[in-house]
Design a protein around this motif. Structure first.
Motif, mmCIF file in Angstrom:
data_model
loop_
_atom_site.group_PDB
_atom_site.id
_atom_site.type_symbol
_atom_site.label_atom_id
_atom_site.label_comp_id
_atom_site.label_asym_id
_atom_site.label_seq_id
_atom_site.Cartn_x
_atom_site.Cartn_y
_atom_site.Cartn_z
ATOM 1 N N ARG A 23 0.836 -1.193 0.000
ATOM 2 C CA ARG A 23 0.000 0.000 0.000
ATOM 3 C C ARG A 23 0.872 1.243 0.000
ATOM 4 O O ARG A 23 2.044 1.218 0.358
ATOM 5 N N LYS A 24 0.268 2.336 -0.367
ATOM 6 C CA LYS A 24 0.999 3.590 -0.286
ATOM 7 C C LYS A 24 1.072 4.049 1.164
ATOM 8 O O LYS A 24 0.117 3.918 1.921
ATOM 9 N N VAL A 44 6.327 8.789 0.597
ATOM 10 C CA VAL A 44 6.379 9.857 -0.406
ATOM 11 C C VAL A 44 5.185 10.788 -0.237
ATOM 12 O O VAL A 44 4.050 10.357 -0.085
ATOM 13 N N TYR A 45 5.517 12.051 -0.247
ATOM 14 C CA TYR A 45 4.578 13.127 -0.013
ATOM 15 C C TYR A 45 3.492 13.144 -1.083
ATOM 16 O O TYR A 45 3.764 12.942 -2.254
ATOM 17 N N ARG A 62 1.339 15.509 -2.795
ATOM 18 C CA ARG A 62 1.148 16.936 -2.976
ATOM 19 C C ARG A 62 -0.283 17.273 -3.375
ATOM 20 O O ARG A 62 -0.786 18.357 -3.062
ATOM 21 N N ALA A 63 -0.943 16.353 -4.036
ATOM 22 C CA ALA A 63 -2.318 16.620 -4.464
ATOM 23 C C ALA A 63 -3.214 16.796 -3.245
ATOM 24 O O ALA A 63 -4.035 17.719 -3.189
ATOM 25 N N ALA A 123 -8.186 16.516 -9.204
ATOM 26 C CA ALA A 123 -7.280 16.146 -8.116
ATOM 27 C C ALA A 123 -8.079 15.574 -6.950
ATOM 28 O O ALA A 123 -7.715 14.547 -6.365
ATOM 29 N N LEU A 177 -7.911 11.782 -5.523
ATOM 30 C CA LEU A 177 -7.592 11.510 -4.124
ATOM 31 C C LEU A 177 -8.575 10.468 -3.572
ATOM 32 O O LEU A 177 -8.183 9.453 -3.013
ATOM 33 N N ARG A 219 -8.316 7.027 -5.287
ATOM 34 C CA ARG A 219 -6.960 6.471 -5.316
ATOM 35 C C ARG A 219 -6.586 6.085 -6.740
ATOM 36 O O ARG A 219 -6.188 4.964 -7.040
ATOM 37 N N ILE A 266 7.227 12.650 -8.701
ATOM 38 C CA ILE A 266 6.576 11.517 -8.046
ATOM 39 C C ILE A 266 5.611 11.992 -6.962
ATOM 40 O O ILE A 266 4.602 11.342 -6.680
ATOM 41 N N GLU A 267 5.892 13.167 -6.388
ATOM 42 C CA GLU A 267 5.000 13.709 -5.358
ATOM 43 C C GLU A 267 3.647 14.112 -5.922
ATOM 44 O O GLU A 267 2.686 14.278 -5.180
ATOM 45 N N HIS A 268 3.591 14.288 -7.220
ATOM 46 C CA HIS A 268 2.315 14.627 -7.833
ATOM 47 C C HIS A 268 1.524 13.384 -8.198
ATOM 48 O O HIS A 268 0.477 13.472 -8.834
ATOM 49 N N GLY A 269 2.054 12.233 -7.841
ATOM 50 C CA GLY A 269 1.322 10.994 -7.995
ATOM 51 C C GLY A 269 0.985 10.586 -9.411
ATOM 52 O O GLY A 269 -0.157 10.232 -9.701
ATOM 53 N N HIS A 289 6.093 1.682 -6.423
ATOM 54 C CA HIS A 289 4.657 1.667 -6.657
ATOM 55 C C HIS A 289 4.279 2.193 -8.032
ATOM 56 O O HIS A 289 3.142 2.060 -8.447
#
Lengths: 349, 349
Positions: free
Chosen positions: A9-10, A55-56, A58-59, B59, B63, B66, B121-124, B148
């Motif tokens: 999982r994240k 990992v952060y 940001r969204a 966004a 969220l 997922r 990567i922080e922006h997923g 991931h």
DNA sequence: TAGTGGATTTGAATCGTTCTAATTTCGCCT
DNA sequence: AGGCGAAATTAGAACGATTCAAATCCACTA
């Protein structure tokens, strides 16, 4: 160092909080480097972050904070080296400021531009840098981006009127002055019969360059023959095709040509051979853009340097400034262009 | 049509729901085109959406679900037309599939690549398409992107070993076969002293092309002088600078050069003048990539067509397929390249 | 011993959407 | 009128972060 799990999982703030027995809020403070948190706690949390390979997201943060960390970059033709350089400059500056670039390329179609803008806007960019398609209209663009997102327009004006409440910034090239400088250079070289070659008059950039040429000719008191204005698609191949028209007119044949851009100039140089002339020897040519090829052609091309990468950085700076101060009055920046004299603009022999 | 307010707060589902007396959930269903909602209600809601100028917040949706609707595209050198075309192809396909492209450009520096990946990567992003920097290492890249996010590697291998649990897809060019074809063509033109010019041997693509060249030379029983291997940064300017080394060695001077790529080949053609030679007349040159410029240079460049735009589409397709089925076995695709003979590869005179 | 105040920590609400489970509405049949 | 199932709607808890106000901790002092 413990290895992070290869799969699973994240990891979220909750996992970290649970993992080292503090609250989610504290972990958040650690992440944002707040001075409030105790040194020992901070160390413990940071270790746990590392251990779990956090990992952060940001969204999620942007959602809560009602912020954005992205900027949309919409380019009419990414495959053109001029725009590719521009894009690289934009990304460089945005990246340094912690923004990520959302890319959209429109293939110079207003229709695709509309779709692309509509899709990008849903991702909530903080702003948009737009190099419009040839036939792009202000009204449609405004409908797509809405009034909440600042826009920086690059390179071209939009068709139609923009409502006065949409105050967008602009970054344009000094087309008129550039073309005038090129024309004056030709005149200084002794030429009197100077053509303006290539481009289509319905595009704003073409009109401006042609205006600059006319200014220089008029200022020097030189007459202009109608067949010295030859239009073409701004590509090398179409320019080469159109060369014949330059020498087909009834009046005097030109001995020099100021070209719409480098692509057209290179095409013209190619086509000249078939009319018994050679660029840089008995026919002078200038371009516009200073693409990489200009310095390498034979003869090398006298042209106007636009420094597309620097323009990209500049456009990004303009947008960042606007984000910093949304109320500031919007403005138009006209980037200077610089005449680079090379071999193709020979003196009149 | 009522005008949307020129300024104000962002409109959310709540505003729409309140505006036409239904629940948030219903509006959401309308947005997503669910068949559950009554025709009349749907019409009412849609009218309200239009009236208030609603824009979807992807966004927030991502969220909750997922999910991701973006893909990161990390390019080592965007200013190179080959990669610009590639990027355009990627964006085209991703856009059509409803994804947005997060752009990152690394300037061929592994360090910047690491930073860029960390930020992206922080922006997923749902996945990453990576054209690695020359000196990029598997270990560092893996640390930046985690396990991931699926990755499609383009054009180059990474340095070092990738752990076996990271099964990344690959899209490579048939470098060896391409370079061999170019070399065989040179040999068929009568050349015997053939150099391999440009690129750095620590990059996998360079090594593979050099291998192909060596295979052809060996198969033809031709000896290879050490000074016929000149390294350079894969840019036009650095290539032009390095030309001197080609003729500085003690043994025979080459009469032809197989180049790492088109940028390098164009730089070589430029530099040749300063050494009293002219490409396509007394020195044969081939490139690799078939960028748009290749067909237009003087002389036009014999090269290997890689169809970068199609490769971009292909890379995007590979990533989309992986997102559809994360469990599928990962694989390497080697795209064929095709020799395009033009003027620069003159026969030995 | 209780009080004080600064340093830390945290509970709970919130951002804009989705989704499950439950509720309401409604037409129709007996 | 009552019952029933299908159709339509909705309340409320997520998602993963931030943030404010409030709670807790911890020397010290009076």
């Amino acid at each position: 160092m413990e290895s992070q799990t290869p799969v699973g999982r994240k990891i979220t703030l909750n996992d970290i909080a649970a993992g080292c027995g503090v609250s989610r809020a504290t972990v958040s403070l650690v992440l944002r480097g707040s001075p409030l948190v105790n040194k020992a706690t901070r160390a413990r949390v940071e270790e746990e972050l590392r251990r779990q390979g956090y990992v952060y997201n940001r969204a999620a943060a942007n959602l809560r904070r009602r912020t954005s960390s992205s900027v949309a970059l919409v380019i009419n033709e990414l495959a053109n080296p001029f725009f590719a350089e521009f894009a690289a400059g934009v990304d460089e500056t945005l990246g340094a400021a912690g923004f990520v670039t959302l890319l959209g390329s429109t293939g110079d179609s207003a229709e695709r531009e509309h779709a692309v803008l509509g899709s990008l806007i849903e991702h909530g960019p903080g702003g948009i840098i737009l190099s419009p398609a040839e036939d792009s209209e202000a009204r449609k663009v405004l409908a797509a981006v809405g009034t909440h997102t600042p826009v920086v327009l690059f390179n071209r004006e939009l068709g139609g009127q923009l409502p006065e409440y949409a105050h967008w910034d602009r970054l344009m090239l000094d087309n008129a002055r550039g073309a005038r400088a090129a024309t004056e250079h030709m005149i200084a070289q002794g030429h009197r019969h100077i053509a303006f070659f290539g481009g289509h008059d319905h595009a704003s950039s073409t009109r401006e360059r042609h205006d600059g040429y006319m200014q220089a000719m008029k200022a020097a008191g030189l007459p202009v023959e109608t067949h010295w204005r030859v239009q073409s698609t701004p590509t090398r191949t179409d320019a080469a095709r159109a060369v014949g028209e330059l020498f087909a007119g009834p009046g005097a044949a030109p001995t020099a040509a100021v070209c719409y851009n480098d692509a057209v100039a290179l095409g013209l140089m190619l086509g000249l051979h078939q009319h018994g002339r050679q660029a840089g020897r008995d026919f002078a040519v200038t371009g516009f853009d200073d693409i990489a090829e200009a310095s390498m052609s034979m003869p090398s091309l006298t042209t106007l340097s636009t420094a597309p990468r620097a323009r990209g950085r500049q456009a990004a700076e303009m947008l960042l400034a606007r984000l910093r101060d949304p109320q500031a009055p919007s403005g138009t920046t006209v980037a200077p262009v610089e005449l680079v004299v090379r071999e193709s603009s020979n003196p009149l022999s």
